[in-house]
Design a protein around this motif. Structure first.
Motif, PDB file in Angstrom:
ATOM      1  N   VAL A 264       0.838  -1.197   0.000  1.00 28.48           N
ATOM      2  CA  VAL A 264       0.000   0.000   0.000  1.00 28.48           C
ATOM      3  C   VAL A 264       0.883   1.260   0.000  1.00 28.48           C
ATOM      4  N   ASP A 265       1.940   1.218   0.796  1.00 26.94           N
ATOM      5  CA  ASP A 265       2.878   2.349   0.799  1.00 26.94           C
ATOM      6  C   ASP A 265       3.463   2.557  -0.595  1.00 26.94           C
ATOM      7  N   ALA A 266       3.794   1.440  -1.256  1.00 33.99           N
ATOM      8  CA  ALA A 266       4.385   1.540  -2.590  1.00 33.99           C
ATOM      9  C   ALA A 266       3.416   2.194  -3.566  1.00 33.99           C
ATOM     10  N   ILE A 267       2.148   1.867  -3.427  1.00 33.93           N
ATOM     11  CA  ILE A 267       1.165   2.443  -4.347  1.00 33.93           C
ATOM     12  C   ILE A 267       1.048   3.956  -4.107  1.00 33.93           C
ATOM     13  N   THR A 268       1.004   4.346  -2.840  1.00 32.38           N
ATOM     14  CA  THR A 268       0.903   5.795  -2.549  1.00 32.38           C
ATOM     15  C   THR A 268       2.137   6.537  -3.055  1.00 32.38           C
ATOM     16  N   ASN A 269       3.297   5.896  -3.017  1.00 33.27           N
ATOM     17  CA  ASN A 269       4.524   6.570  -3.447  1.00 33.27           C
ATOM     18  C   ASN A 269       4.836   6.387  -4.931  1.00 33.27           C
ATOM     19  N   ARG A 270       3.970   5.692  -5.667  1.00 34.28           N
ATOM     20  CA  ARG A 270       4.244   5.353  -7.071  1.00 34.28           C
ATOM     21  C   ARG A 270       5.580   4.651  -7.219  1.00 34.28           C
ATOM     22  N   ASN A 271       5.840   3.765  -6.333  1.00 34.62           N
ATOM     23  CA  ASN A 271       7.097   3.025  -6.352  1.00 34.62           C
ATOM     24  C   ASN A 271       6.912   1.822  -7.285  1.00 34.62           C
ATOM     25  N   TYR A 272       6.989   2.092  -8.610  1.00 34.25           N
ATOM     26  CA  TYR A 272       6.642   1.075  -9.619  1.00 34.25           C
ATOM     27  C   TYR A 272       7.325  -0.278  -9.415  1.00 34.25           C
ATOM     28  N   PRO A 273       8.624  -0.320  -9.232  1.00 38.25           N
ATOM     29  CA  PRO A 273       9.263  -1.644  -9.114  1.00 38.25           C
ATOM     30  C   PRO A 273       8.698  -2.446  -7.940  1.00 38.25           C
ATOM     31  N   VAL A 274       8.404  -1.763  -6.852  1.00 40.28           N
ATOM     32  CA  VAL A 274       7.864  -2.473  -5.696  1.00 40.28           C
ATOM     33  C   VAL A 274       6.483  -3.025  -6.016  1.00 40.28           C
ATOM     34  N   ILE A 275       5.664  -2.208  -6.666  1.00 43.95           N
ATOM     35  CA  ILE A 275       4.312  -2.681  -7.009  1.00 43.95           C
ATOM     36  C   ILE A 275       4.409  -3.909  -7.904  1.00 43.95           C
ATOM     37  N   MET A 276       5.207  -3.775  -8.969  1.00 44.78           N
ATOM     38  CA  MET A 276       5.285  -4.883  -9.938  1.00 44.78           C
ATOM     39  C   MET A 276       5.888  -6.126  -9.307  1.00 44.78           C
ATOM     40  N   GLY A 277       7.035  -5.928  -8.652  1.00 45.37           N
ATOM     41  CA  GLY A 277       7.709  -7.072  -8.037  1.00 45.37           C
ATOM     42  C   GLY A 277       6.845  -7.709  -6.969  1.00 45.37           C
TER      43      GLY A 277
END
Lengths: 319, 316
Positions: A264-277
């Motif tokens: 959820v944190d990754a989504i709020t931060n647009r942390n693409y690699p984290v979301i995908m991985g």
């Protein structure tokens, strides 16, 4: 059997590629510019551009996609977190045990209570026991997790001071969140067990068991439960799988550093690699859960087992 | 010959939303040791309920069941357990009456374990194998599961399962109706052979008159929970008295296309078994029915020695 498992594992490959592709496309469609976000709010245009080139975000989308896939295949590299610079795989694996423990204990609680409750409800259908079990599961399913989590903290941490209210540092810390998550799963499992048992209890072979002189307890446990297990195992497996995806709200309420919160944190931060991985890893784990369920079926139901059995045995029987 | 089982005024009612369903209504008969009583009737006439009530799979509403002259009507749980050893049932559908998770040897061996009749695994295996041999199941099938076998073999498992306890009384609830005709004959012959060798007493429930003729010593014809005719098998086929029996007999197919015979067809609706009105239950479909039939329920009367019929206008 091993052949079947291998086949299923191979089938995972296209599934995972599909998942990664979909998540990749969705990421591209998301509004906002990760380069600008990484560079910081007051950053100059040059700084933003530099970050963009560093991250490879200046390349065409298709190239980014192929690079990403190639990274996974050749180096097992799921990308690095924009925020921390740590590989996604490392970060996910760090959080996985926490989530596993939470999911495992919740599942144990929900199965430990839900299955006996469901059996009792079906065995004594339309009696007080049944109504009580249905009522309990109804309450369980209607209480939102976050609210129930807060109530648990209020009662067990604040008033009674029995258990810690947040963190995840040892068994004492596991109880409240596991209870919170377990309650709603318990409700689903109770209902599934009840309906599955009701169906089986009406079967002719249950009457046969009684006619044999089998005790009521053995009839229910040996003859009925065994045959009612398939839907129950399915539900338990799915619940466990989705819990691995993170009980996001519960993790937030109890400040647990699990996968759900991380994603959820990754989504709020647009942390693409984290979301995908993260999504890819979760999809993988979920598929493995499904595979385990399918393999379990064979042990529960001899009819399914015979599908994997050798031709020789089949020929012997039909001879 | 001694009487093994005696049934006196047995009733089994079910409470349903619309009222009380009279599934078995005032049924009395006795079965001699080592003989077969056939129970015939159309679907829903209460013959399966009768069988289940006799072996206490359903509690009787009223009346008495006596085994060896001793009442077994309201037995306690523990006595019931002992009773089951002597009274077994072969079920109609060999596809659904076997637990799909139990192998052939498990299904047959379970009763022996329940009653502690075997001391160890070897003895259990031996007894299971013997029983399988008795019913004509090859020993190699011991570890097979029911779904791997055909209907005839499955029904043999059902029979083996019932016989393994060496019960004295066996209720056979349409044991062959789900099977092919060729297999039906095999199973019926098997059951008769077993009876001859071991002196089993059968209550044989069926809707198929040609089957019942093959196997029964005596026959009870049931209609909507009541016994309408009861006589030795031969007698029933030669001189039936009840119009319903006549209709049933005329429905037996004759394997000869040149024989034309008068069919005695039933018209009209079956009376509801829920809170039935007084009067003969067959009256609505009976061409001989008179006002008396609609007013008063006929009693079972002995028209000739051992031939009982419940009809105001018996065909004699």
């Amino acid at each position: 059997m091993s052949k079947y498992i291998l086949k299923r594992l191979l089938q995972l490959i296209p599934v995972l590629i599909g998942v990664i592709t979909i998540v990749f496309i969705l990421n591209q469609l998301m509004p906002g510019d990760p380069a600008r976000m990484l560079a910081g709010e007051g950053a100059t245009e040059e700084a933003v551009e530099r970050v963009r080139v560093e991250m490879g975000l200046d390349k065409p989308v298709i190239v980014q996609y192929i690079n990403y896939l190639a990274g996974i295949v050749t180096r097992g590299d799921l990308g690095t977190s924009y925020k921390t610079g740590v590989p996604v795989l490392t970060e996910v694996l760090e959080r996985l045990p926490t989530t596993m423990i939470l999911a495992g204990i919740s599942t144990l609680i929900s199965v430990g209570i839900g299955v006996p409750l469901g059996i009792a409800a079906a065995t004594w259908q339309n009696t007080l026991v049944d109504y009580a079990a249905s009522g309990l599961s109804f309450i369980g399913v209607s209480m939102p997790n976050f609210w129930q989590g807060l109530m648990n903290i209020l009662v067990f941490s604040v008033y009674l001071n029995w258990l810690p209210s947040s963190g995840f540092y040892g068994p004492r810390y596991w109880i409240l969140p596991a209870l919170t998550v377990g309650t709603s799963c318990m409700a689903t499992i109770t209902r599934t067990t009840r309906s599955s048992m009701l169906e089986v209890i009406r079967q002719d072979y249950i009457r046969t068991a009684r006619a044999k002189g089998q005790t009521e307890y053995q009839t229910i446990v040996r003859h009925a439960l065994g045959n009612a297990l398939i839907p129950i195992v399915t539900i338990v497996g799915l619940e466990f799988g989705s819990l691995l995806g993170g009980a996001v709200l519960t993790e937030s309420v109890f400040a647990i550093p699990g996968i759900g919160k991380y994603m959820v944190d990754a989504i709020t931060n647009r942390n693409y690699p984290v979301i995908m991985g993260g999504v890819a890893i979760l999809a993988f784990i979920f598929s493995i859960c499904n595979l385990v369920i399918d393999v379990l079926y064979a042990y529960i139901d001899p009819r399914m087992k015979s599908q994997y059995s050798t031709k020789k045995r089949k020929a012997e029987v039909t001879e | 010959m001694s009487t093994l089982l005696e049934v006196k005024n047995l009733k089994k009612y079910f409470k349903v939303p619309a009222g009380t369903l009279h599934a078995v209504d005032d049924v009395s008969f006795q079965i001699e040791t080592g003989t077969t009583m056939g129970v015939v009737g159309e679907s829903g006439c209460g013959k399966s309920t009768l069988g289940r009530t006799l072996i206490h799979l359903l509690p009787p509403t009223e009346g008495q069941i006596l085994l060896d002259g001793k009442s077994i009507t309201n037995v306690k749980k523990r006595q019931l357990h002992t009773l089951r050893k002597n009274m077994q049932m072969i079920f109609q559908d060999p596809f659904s009456s076997l637990n799909p998770r139990m192998s052939v040897s498990q299904a047959i061996g379970e009763p022996l374990q329940i009653y502690g009749l075997v001391k160890n695994k070897q003895e259990l295996d031996r007894r299971v194998r013997e029983t399988m041999d008795t019913v004509g199941l090859a020993a190699r099938l011991a570890d097979s599961y029911p779904h791997e076998l055909d209907g005839g073999r499955r029904q043999r498992i059902g029979i083996a399962r019932a016989l393994v306890l060496q019960p004295r009384f066996i209720v056979c609830d349409e044991p062959v109706s789900a099977l092919d005709v060729s297999i039906q004959a095999q199973i019926l012959n098997l059951m008769q052979d077993l009876q001859r060798e071991n002196g089993y007493t059968y209550l044989f429930i069926t809707h198929d008159l040609s089957v019942v003729r093959h196997i029964s010593d005596e026959i009870c014809v049931m209609y909507l929970g009541k016994v309408v005719e009861h006589s030795p098998a031969k007698e029933l086929f030669q001189h039936c008295c009840h119009p319903y029996t006549k209709a049933l007999l005329s429905a037996i197919p004759i394997p000869n296309i040149d024989v034309k015979r008068e069919r005695f067809l039933l018209k009209g609706e079956i009376t509801s078994p829920i809170d039935p009105k007084p009067g003969c239950r067959f009256a609505a479909r009976c061409s001989y029915a008179t006002e008396a039939c609609r007013q008063e329920s006929p009693e079972l009367r002995e028209l000739s020695p051992n031939h009982f019929c419940a009809c105001h206008h018996p065909l004699m």
